[in-house]
Design a protein around this motif. Structure first.
Motif, short mmCIF file in Angstrom:
data_model
loop_
_atom_site.label_atom_id
_atom_site.label_comp_id
_atom_site.label_asym_id
_atom_site.label_seq_id
_atom_site.Cartn_x
_atom_site.Cartn_y
_atom_site.Cartn_z
N ASP A 165 0.83 -1.21 0.00
CA ASP A 165 0.00 0.00 0.00
C ASP A 165 0.86 1.26 0.00
O ASP A 165 0.55 2.23 -0.68
CB ASP A 165 -0.94 0.01 1.22
N TYR A 166 1.94 1.23 0.77
CA TYR A 166 2.87 2.36 0.79
C TYR A 166 3.46 2.59 -0.60
O TYR A 166 3.52 3.72 -1.09
CB TYR A 166 3.97 2.09 1.82
N LYS B 270 2.22 1.70 -3.52
CA LYS B 270 1.19 2.24 -4.43
C LYS B 270 0.97 3.72 -4.18
O LYS B 270 0.76 4.49 -5.12
CB LYS B 270 -0.14 1.49 -4.24
N ASP B 271 1.02 4.15 -2.92
CA ASP B 271 0.82 5.56 -2.60
C ASP B 271 1.99 6.41 -3.09
O ASP B 271 1.79 7.45 -3.72
CB ASP B 271 0.62 5.74 -1.10
N ARG C 276 2.02 6.49 -6.95
CA ARG C 276 0.66 6.62 -7.51
C ARG C 276 0.61 7.33 -8.86
O ARG C 276 -0.25 7.03 -9.68
CB ARG C 276 -0.28 7.31 -6.52
#
Length: 144
Positions: free
Chosen positions: A43-44, A46-47, A50
């Motif tokens: 998730d990190y 992807k952020d 982004r």
């Protein structure tokens, strides 16, 4: 105000502006901001990336995250980025083979796990010395 004092004030203001601009483009991250386990790191990743990731890569991230979560549950463990090594690779290969995933899928996921780990290394996290050869292509053994 005399010219010398004004020049010194302008110089200080210029340095302050440079610091603000530098902080904006290169924010300082604290260790607590960067997850140490692989599932949360996805998730990190992807952020942070982004604006660079295609929708297909984002989907691949989500699929891998779900598989790794299932792996963690099955093995009652948490995958720490620093512990991604040959032992984890072998265990993950066994898990994927037990679940009858295609060989091409397995190899693609090994490469992506290495990509995530390399990204984590670039962010200052510790990674295994075995990471360099981590995604070496896995091939089925012939038993004949």
């Amino acid at each position: 105000m005399d010219k010398k004092a004004q020049s010194k004030k302008d110089e200080r203001t210029g340095v302050e502006i440079m610091n603000v601009v530098n902080e904006y483009y290169n924010p300082k991250l604290k260790d607590k901001d960067i997850p140490l386990n692989l599932v949360d790191y996805i998730d990190y990743y992807k952020d942070v990336r982004r604006n660079d990731l295609d929708p297909a890569v984002v989907k691949r991230c989500d699929v891998l995250k779900n598989k790794l979560t299932s792996y963690e549950i099955a093995h009652a463990t948490t995958i720490i980025i620093e512990n991604i090594n040959d032992d984890f690779r072998n265990s993950f290969i066994d898990y994927e083979r037990q679940n009858r995933y295609a060989l091409s899928t397995l190899n693609r996921e090994l490469v992506f796990i290495k990509t995530l780990s390399t990204h984590a290394k670039s962010k200052g996290l510790k990674v295994s010395l075995e990471l360099d050869r981590f995604s070496k292509e896995y091939k089925e053994k012939n038993n004949s």
